[in-house]
Enzyme design. Structure first.
Site, PDB file in Angstrom:
ATOM      1  N   GLU A   1       5.636   5.342   2.285  1.00 61.77           N
ATOM      2  CA  GLU A   1       4.913   4.173   2.788  1.00 61.77           C
ATOM      3  C   GLU A   1       5.047   3.074   1.751  1.00 61.77           C
ATOM      4  OE1 GLU A   1       1.095   4.602   4.885  1.00 61.77           O
ATOM      5  OE2 GLU A   1       1.309   6.736   4.506  1.00 61.77           O
ATOM      6  N   ARG A  17      -5.046  -1.398  -2.666  1.00 61.72           N
ATOM      7  CA  ARG A  17      -4.844   0.060  -2.642  1.00 61.72           C
ATOM      8  C   ARG A  17      -3.419   0.427  -2.244  1.00 61.72           C
ATOM      9  NH1 ARG A  17      -5.191   3.810   1.692  1.00 61.72           N
ATOM     10  NH2 ARG A  17      -5.645   2.005   2.991  1.00 61.72           N
ATOM     11  N   ARG A  37       1.172  -3.378   0.472  1.00 60.41           N
ATOM     12  CA  ARG A  37       0.575  -3.933   1.685  1.00 60.41           C
ATOM     13  C   ARG A  37       0.113  -5.384   1.546  1.00 60.41           C
ATOM     14  NH1 ARG A  37      -3.155   0.741   3.813  1.00 60.41           N
ATOM     15  NH2 ARG A  37      -1.220   1.794   4.344  1.00 60.41           N
ATOM     16  N   HIS A  82      -4.311  -4.629   6.732  1.00 59.31           N
ATOM     17  CA  HIS A  82      -3.121  -3.848   7.077  1.00 59.31           C
ATOM     18  C   HIS A  82      -2.145  -4.778   7.789  1.00 59.31           C
ATOM     19  CE1 HIS A  82      -0.502  -0.748   8.614  1.00 59.31           C
ATOM     20  NE2 HIS A  82      -1.157   0.147   7.891  1.00 59.31           N
ATOM     21  N   HIS A  97      -8.673  -3.842   6.943  1.00 57.71           N
ATOM     22  CA  HIS A  97      -8.369  -2.405   6.970  1.00 57.71           C
ATOM     23  C   HIS A  97      -9.150  -1.608   5.938  1.00 57.71           C
ATOM     24  CE1 HIS A  97      -5.938   1.159   7.618  1.00 57.71           C
ATOM     25  NE2 HIS A  97      -5.488   1.151   6.373  1.00 57.71           N
TER      26      HIS A  97
END
Ligand code: SIN
Length: 546
Positions: free
Chosen positions: A131, A392, A295, A247, A357
């Site tokens: 990811e 994060r 992200r 997100h 998110h």
């Protein structure tokens, strides 16, 4: 309610008693409750929904963990820490990051022994995907893209097997403290709003996040920042609250509000790319990892592209996953959500947009879930351990919930044994707390407009002033009042922290201060309430950031 917790009905409400009350039943809450029960504590779980509701079950991508096997032979805990710290944009606490990530393999092993089933590859090893921000294949997953659902299933099954006492559809209102500030109880509303009191020496908040501050979010309706507000009112400090992660890819449908289906980042991990309304790729040239950049970088790039859309589509972009063979098998949850809105990801690009998110900040805790209020603990998204910094790293949150849930239970056990504190008697007639409450839709509009991706001093000030004049003191007698008071308080704390941070870093993007300011701002800000209940920034610099 079943199990070894005493409960009684009183004329004015109801009472119960436990050694530890866990608020929330996601990964951190149930992991903690099960561990505490096995350590011999009398545990009571209080949860706003059913035991299986909450944020955990919506997590798709997976659990980031270094397993040291032949799937990723060159990966290491040090590399996972380095990726976490890079994603965290200079604000991770490296000591906490090493501690949590280093405990990951054991935590995943324990969960598998509890019965969690992760996907395997053709050789019978655990399958791994990538990811955003990860330099290695280290994200394990379950049911293709239903990892959170499997983790939740496993923990609920264990809770049922052990007849863990759970008060479902009950909401925690406030911690009751002694004159010396130690937790001695928790006020709770039953489903019919009957107020109750649980006498306890320890409360562990595992209430999840605050996505409902915004009009569009990947979070469920329950994610209203209750735990963070409760902790602030109990005298605890919070930090990094300005860093709300958006997100990059929730499924876009025109005019959608509230929880929108996630399109997991693992879709990009398997090769999908982001394109704009004209079919032009968005991420090449923005970051060396392109579509797999951290992200915050991807969400900000999408937002910039939308702002400059030449008279075309300006509220969503597209995720082209048509090159992924076997999409429906690998991503059944995403596929079903797309199908429900008439999109076939095998044949056409998926319309997506960023949405609120994850709260990277929260209640300040040590690496064992202890807050600065005696008897109050926090674990999971509601907590700020320093693992996430300003942004994060994907799939670090289920890992953190597993590690911190277990550790917090052990910390409670050790603290109760050491303190020899008896259950103090909270005052019999504690009046319902009264707190300022704003109308939820107006609050969500304000936060989405002025405190999303791209903020500036003027907008943050406008949002703060509108809140100041529009809140109404409200007794916390109903679930709605508790939630709206939490959203209002958390919004105020976020606006104060975001206004003070005059730079852009991680998830905090200031259009009037677009650069990162390492000299002044390589530090976390902490927030607490002043005696009149207003969030104020503490000027202390939290140690250990990197
Ligand atoms: C995702 O699957 O993209 C979300 C996982 C996470 O938030 O860590």
């Amino acid at each position: 309610m079943t199990g070894p917790v005493s409960a009684s009905q009183a004329q004015t409400g109801w009472e119960a008693e436990a050694d530890l009350v866990v608020v929330g039943s996601g990964v951190a809450g149930l992991t903690a409750a099960l561990r505490a029960m096995r350590l011999g504590l009398r545990v009571l779980v209080v949860t706003k929904g059913g035991i299986g509701d909450g944020n955990t079950r919506w997590a798709q991508g997976g659990v980031a963990v270094v397993l040291g096997d032949s799937v990723a032979p060159d990966d290491s805990v040090a590399a996972h820490v380095a990726d976490t710290v890079a994603a965290g944009a200079g604000l991770c606490d490296t000591v906490a990051a090493r501690s949590v990530i280093g405990a990951g393999p054991e935590a995943v092993g324990l969960l598998r022994r509890e019965g969690a089933r992760f996907d395997g590859d053709a050789s019978g090893r655990l399958a791994r995907t990538r990811e955003g921000g990860h330099g290695a294949l280290r994200v394990i997953h379950a049911g293709g893209d239903a990892t959170g659902a499997e983790v939740q299933r496993c923990l609920v099954a264990a809770a049922n097997d052990h007849t863990l006492p759970v008060l479902e559809h009950h909401v925690a209102v406030d911690a009751v403290t002694t004159v010396t500030g130690e937790v001695c109880g928790l006020r709770v509303l039953a489903p019919d709003a009957t107020p109750g009191l649980v006498r306890t020496r320890a409360v562990l908040l595992a209430t999840g996040g605050l996505g409902q501050l915004y009009q569009v979010t990947s979070n469920p309706e329950l994610a209203t920042g209750d735990g963070l507000a409760l902790a602030l009112r109990a005298g605890a400090s919070a930090a990094d609250v300005e860093f709300v992660q958006f997100h990059p890819t929730v499924l876009y449908t025109p005019g959608a509000r509230g929880r929108c289906p996630l399109v997991t980042e693992a879709v990009r991990g398997e090769g999908a790319v982001l394109v704009d309304g004209a079919g032009k790729r968005i991420m090449p040239g923005v970051h060396p990892l392109a579509d797999l950049a951290p992200r915050d970088v991807v969400s900000a790039a999408i937002t910039r592209r939308l702002a400059t859309a030449p008279g075309g589509v300006d509220d969503h972009v597209f995720l082209d996953a048509t090159g992924i063979a076997g999409f429906a098998r690998r991503f059944p949850t995403v596929r079903a959500a797309c199908e429900a809105v008439g999109v076939d990801p095998a044949r056409e690009a998926i319309p997506v947009a960023p949405a609120a998110h994850f709260a990277c900040g929260g209640v300040v805790t040590d690496a064992h879930g202890r807050t600065d209020v005696t008897g109050l603990y926090a674990a999971g998204e509601v907590a700020r351990t320093g693992l996430h910094g300003a942004n994060r790293l994907a799939s670090n949150s289920l890992l953190e919930g597993l590690v911190l849930g277990r550790r917090a239970a052990e910390a409670v056990r050790a603290d109760l044994a050491g303190a020899r504190r008896a259950v103090s008697s909270p005052p019999a007639d504690v009046p319902a707390p009264v707190a300022p409450v704003a109308q939820r839709p107006a609050l969500q509009r304000l936060m989405s407009r002025f405190a999303g991706i791209g903020r500036d001093a003027e907008g943050l000030a406008v949002a703060g002033s509108v809140l100041d004049v529009s809140t109404v003191p409200t007794p916390l007698w109903t679930v709605e009042a508790v939630e709206d008071a939490a959203l209002t308080l958390v919004a105020r704390a976020l606006l104060a922290a975001a206004a003070a941070r005059t730079e852009s870093r991680g998830c905090h993007v200031r259009t009037d201060h677009p650069e990162r300011d390492e000299r002044r701002w390589r530090r976390s800000q902490s927030v607490r309430l002043n005696p009149s209940g207003q969030p104020v920034l503490a000027h202390s610099i939290l140690e250990g950031v990197a």
